[in-house]
Motif scaffolding. Structure first.
Motif, short mmCIF file in Angstrom:
data_model
loop_
_atom_site.label_atom_id
_atom_site.label_comp_id
_atom_site.label_asym_id
_atom_site.label_seq_id
_atom_site.Cartn_x
_atom_site.Cartn_y
_atom_site.Cartn_z
N VAL A 169 0.71 -1.14 -0.04
CA VAL A 169 -0.05 -0.11 0.16
C VAL A 169 0.96 1.31 -0.13
N GLY A 170 1.91 1.37 0.87
CA GLY A 170 2.78 2.29 0.83
C GLY A 170 3.66 2.75 -0.56
N SER A 171 4.00 1.82 -0.87
CA SER A 171 4.75 1.77 -2.28
C SER A 171 3.94 2.33 -3.17
N THR A 172 2.63 1.94 -3.42
CA THR A 172 1.57 2.30 -4.43
C THR A 172 1.19 3.64 -3.98
N ILE A 173 0.97 4.14 -2.98
CA ILE A 173 0.59 5.42 -2.79
C ILE A 173 1.75 6.37 -3.24
N LEU A 174 2.84 6.09 -2.62
CA LEU A 174 4.28 6.78 -3.03
C LEU A 174 4.46 6.96 -4.69
N GLY A 175 3.95 5.54 -5.16
CA GLY A 175 4.30 5.38 -6.33
C GLY A 175 3.33 6.09 -7.37
N ILE A 176 2.10 6.32 -6.83
CA ILE A 176 1.21 6.97 -7.60
C ILE A 176 1.59 8.57 -7.77
N CYS A 177 2.07 8.94 -6.47
CA CYS A 177 2.50 10.53 -6.52
C CYS A 177 3.78 10.77 -7.42
N ALA A 178 4.74 9.71 -7.26
CA ALA A 178 5.97 9.93 -8.28
C ALA A 178 5.53 9.70 -9.61
N ALA A 179 4.76 8.83 -9.99
CA ALA A 179 4.57 8.64 -11.34
C ALA A 179 3.63 9.83 -11.86
N ARG A 180 2.75 10.55 -11.08
CA ARG A 180 1.91 11.65 -11.53
C ARG A 180 3.17 12.65 -11.71
N ALA A 181 3.85 12.76 -10.65
CA ALA A 181 4.95 13.71 -11.30
C ALA A 181 5.71 13.83 -12.22
N ILE A 182 6.16 12.60 -12.46
CA ILE A 182 6.84 12.12 -13.47
C ILE A 182 6.46 12.16 -15.00
N THR A 183 5.08 11.64 -15.01
CA THR A 183 4.39 11.72 -16.37
C THR A 183 3.81 13.36 -16.48
N ARG A 184 3.51 13.83 -15.58
CA ARG A 184 2.62 15.08 -15.91
C ARG A 184 3.36 16.48 -15.78
N TYR A 185 4.57 16.62 -15.07
CA TYR A 185 5.01 17.77 -14.83
C TYR A 185 6.55 17.83 -15.28
N ARG A 186 7.07 18.94 -15.36
CA ARG A 186 8.48 19.05 -16.08
C ARG A 186 9.04 19.67 -14.81
#
Ligand SMILES: Nc1ncnc2c1ncn2[C@@H]1O[C@H](COP(=O)(O)OP(=O)(O)OP(=O)(O)O)[C@@H](O)[C@H]1O
Ligand SMILES: [Mg+2]
Lengths: 357, 266
Positions: free
Chosen positions: B76-93
């Motif tokens: 659960v922890g790695s998925t929640i952190l993963g969502i944040c990271a993946a969102r940042a990586i794919t959406r923002y520069r």
């Protein structure tokens, strides 16, 4: 209806929009036209509430929009990618916004059906969002926005993903739809023909600024700047000498054409040192051998560019340093006028376009 | 089909590769049903008794429970952190983006024993007590790259204007999350949960270094290996772990593919 005053948008040091002043009237079909990267989408997103201006303010229907998020604005948007929810079917997509309103099941159904029939998608309600063609996706996006009965519909290049034929059909259809329901449409496009064909008024934008706002005919026939003229179809910019103000007129000596007088529009300020004279290719007519017109110039055909409906001839005219582009109609036979021919070209005195800068 | 010598050699290589890789794994369940105290051929007969022996084993059950807790928290922890990271990586520069994603991925390439020792040194250095919590932290670290990889691919197929469209149609942020973001990302999220859980469940080195007096299943199994008489029970337990991992990973892959197909419209 929509009042945009002094709006700017900066991303860091990059100025995406600067000093935008714009009033869009109720029931108007308004287009934002400009090359890629000029800030059209940015402006549309500011109106829709997906982005916040760095300066200036926007009001819709008299209500200031600062601090109002997209979900509370009387606008709906057709996104460039259409943004069809892939996990929902067509009917569910269209009903998405209605589910938030307090409607009975029957009311909701009726509105969905009405919207689907408006965009001619009856019978496709159960098709999944991910199983639609480009044209169908475009219609679903339209239905999904229209079903909300917005005061303003925002459209971000809604036709750019469609093939030419379908695009032209949809231009007519969209215009008709807008006339039928009578709400304000704000369309973003980089296609000048689309803007000319559909709009009541057009704002041409370059580099985050509005260059000119006018009706389609006005903007095509009387562009205020070289840039606008150039963006809206072909324009022959002419070499002139001794441009001067003479009463109502701006007069210039145009090499090859003689002295040309152009009436000033209204009380417009014109600086002869900056102004340019031009003529659209279709206002230059190739003459038949036995034809004789009052105003004629002659030149030599350098090259031909065939487009089907017409052919563009590049003609070197005596006196002009740059060759001019001239439209040849198909009356001149299957192969038209051969390269190297000497031609006489007629023009009307009122065909010249005076651009302030 | 050509049967050129090159092709034959290639085939032989593939077969050999698979046998060497999986033969020992297949042996485990075979011996776990064998009615003999030593894992040797020939097989003696079929029995469930090694599995039955597990049922009443309190220490083993406790270890299993520990593994479940650690696995759940870590996934659960790695998925929640993963969502944040993946969102940042794919959406923002943003500045340092490639450095940040490099750091997240680093545990994939570092030897686990190095990670384990470094963590141990740091944890002891700051005076933390070794417990399940420290194992969870360690597992979070090594699960994160897998979660991020799975989730980034989920986010890449996710058009940001879908969320804006939902908002445009009147949905408040929570409703957008519930009706658009989560349903579309659900397969990637589930996939990340299952993959992370499986990794945590099977992980030994970090658990061994960081678990203190509360062993997880792999640590428990390792402890049991000292007793020859317990070996068949360990084989049975190992087989169960293999089965659980297989089921979880297969489910994860099926979910991911189904969702991909659905979103791609085929
Ligand atoms: N979030 C952002 N951060 C930084 N720059 C941005 C951002 N959004 C837009 N820009 C920049 O602002 C400028 C205008 O972008 P915009 O999307 O409005 O262009 P456009 O006129 O819609 O072009 P197109 O026809 O290509 O869609 C571009 O140079 C773009 O790079
Ligand atoms: Mg755009």
């Amino acid at each position: 209806m929509i009042n945009i005053s002094n709006v700017g948008r900066r991303y860091g040091t990059f100025v995406a929009l600067e000093d935008i002043d714009l009033q869009i009237k109720a029931g108007e079909f308004f287009s934002l036209l400009g090359p890629s990267g000029c800030g059209k989408t940015t402006l549309l997103r500011l109106i829709g509430g997906f982005d916040v201006p760095s300066s200036g303010s926007i009001s819709i229907d008299g209500a200031p929009m600062s601090g109002v998020p997209a979900n509370h604005r009387p606008t709906n948007m057709v996104f460039q990618s259409y943004a069809i929810f892939p996990h929902l079917n067509v009917a569910e997509n269209v009903a998405f916004g209605l589910n938030i309103l307090n409607l009975t099941k029957a009311e909701k159904q009726a509105r969905v059906d009405e919207a689907l029939s408006r965009v001619r998608l009856v019978g496709l309600g159960s098709r999944m969002g991910s199983q639609l063609s480009g044209g169908q996706r475009q219609r679903v996006a339209l239905a999904r926005a229209l079903v909300m009965k917005p005061k303003v519909l925002l459209l971000d290049e809604p036709l750019s993903a469609l093939d030419k034929k379908l695009r032209e059909e949809m231009q007519v259809e969209l215009r008709q739809l807008q006339q039928d329901i009578g709400i304000t449409f704000v369309l973003v496009t980089h296609d000048q023909y689309e803007a000319l064909a559909m709009s009541d008024r057009i704002a041409v934008m370059f580099d985050g600024k509005i260059a000119q706002i006018a009706k389609p005919q006005e903007i095509y026939q009387n562009p205020t700047s070289r840039r606008v003229a150039d963006f809206l179809g072909g324009m022959n910019f002419l070499e002139t000498a001794n441009m001067r103000l003479l009463g109502e007129n701006v007069v210039a000596d145009v090499a090859g054409f003689g002295t040309i007088a152009n009436k000033r529009r209204g009380d417009e300020m014109i600086d002869p040192a900056k102004a340019t004279l031009g003529i659209r290719p279709e206002r230059l007519r190739i003459q038949w051998e036995d034809e004789k017109a009052k105003n004629e110039i002659s030149g030599k055909v350098l090259s031909r560019h065939y487009f089907g409906e017409v052919t563009n001839l590049v003609v070197q005219v005596e006196g002009q340093p740059r060759p001019l582009s001239v439209v040849e109609t198909n009356d001149f036979g299957a192969d038209g006028i051969p390269v190297g021919s000497l031609v006489r070209i007629a023009y009307d005195e009122d065909a010249f376009v005076l651009m302030k800068e | 089909m050509s049967t050129s010598p090159a092709r034959k050699i290639l085939w032989a290589y593939v077969v050999l590769y698979i046998v060497i890789l999986y033969f020992p794994v297949v042996l485990l369940p075979i011996f776990s049903f064998n009615d003999s105290a030593t894992p040797t051929f020939p097989l003696k007969g079929f029995t469930f008794k090694w599995y039955e022996g597990l049922i009443g084993n309190e220490t083993m059950l406790k270890a299993a429970r520990n593994s479940l807790i650690v696995g759940s928290v870590a996934s659960v922890g790695s998925t929640i952190l993963g969502i944040c990271a993946a969102r940042a990586i794919t959406r923002y520069r943003f500045r340092g983006k490639s450095a940040a994603s490099g750091l997240i991925m680093a545990p994939l390439f570092l030897p686990e024993i190095i990670i384990a020792i470094s963590l141990l040194v740091v944890l002891l250095g700051i005076g933390a007590n070794l417990s399940l919590t420290t194992v969870m932290l360690g597992h979070l670290l090594i699960c994160l790259p897998y979660s991020v990889t799975v989730l980034v691919s989920g986010f890449e197929g996710f058009d940001p204007s879908l969320e804006e469209a939902a908002q445009d149609l009147g949905a408040k942020p929570l409703r957008v999350l519930r009706l658009v973001t989560l349903p579309i990302l659900a397969p990637a999220i589930l996939s990340s949960l299952l993959v992370a859980f499986t990794i945590s469940l099977d992980e030994f080195i970090l658990a061994f270094f960081l678990s203190g007096s509360e062993p997880t299943l792999p640590v428990y199994i390792w402890g049991q290996l000292r007793f020859a008489a317990k070996l068949p029970n360990v084989l049975a337990l190992g087989s169960l772990l293999i089965a659980a991992s297989l089921i979880l990973l297969t489910t994860a892959e099926i979910m991911r593919r189904r969702a991909e197909r659905r979103l791609a419209g085929r």
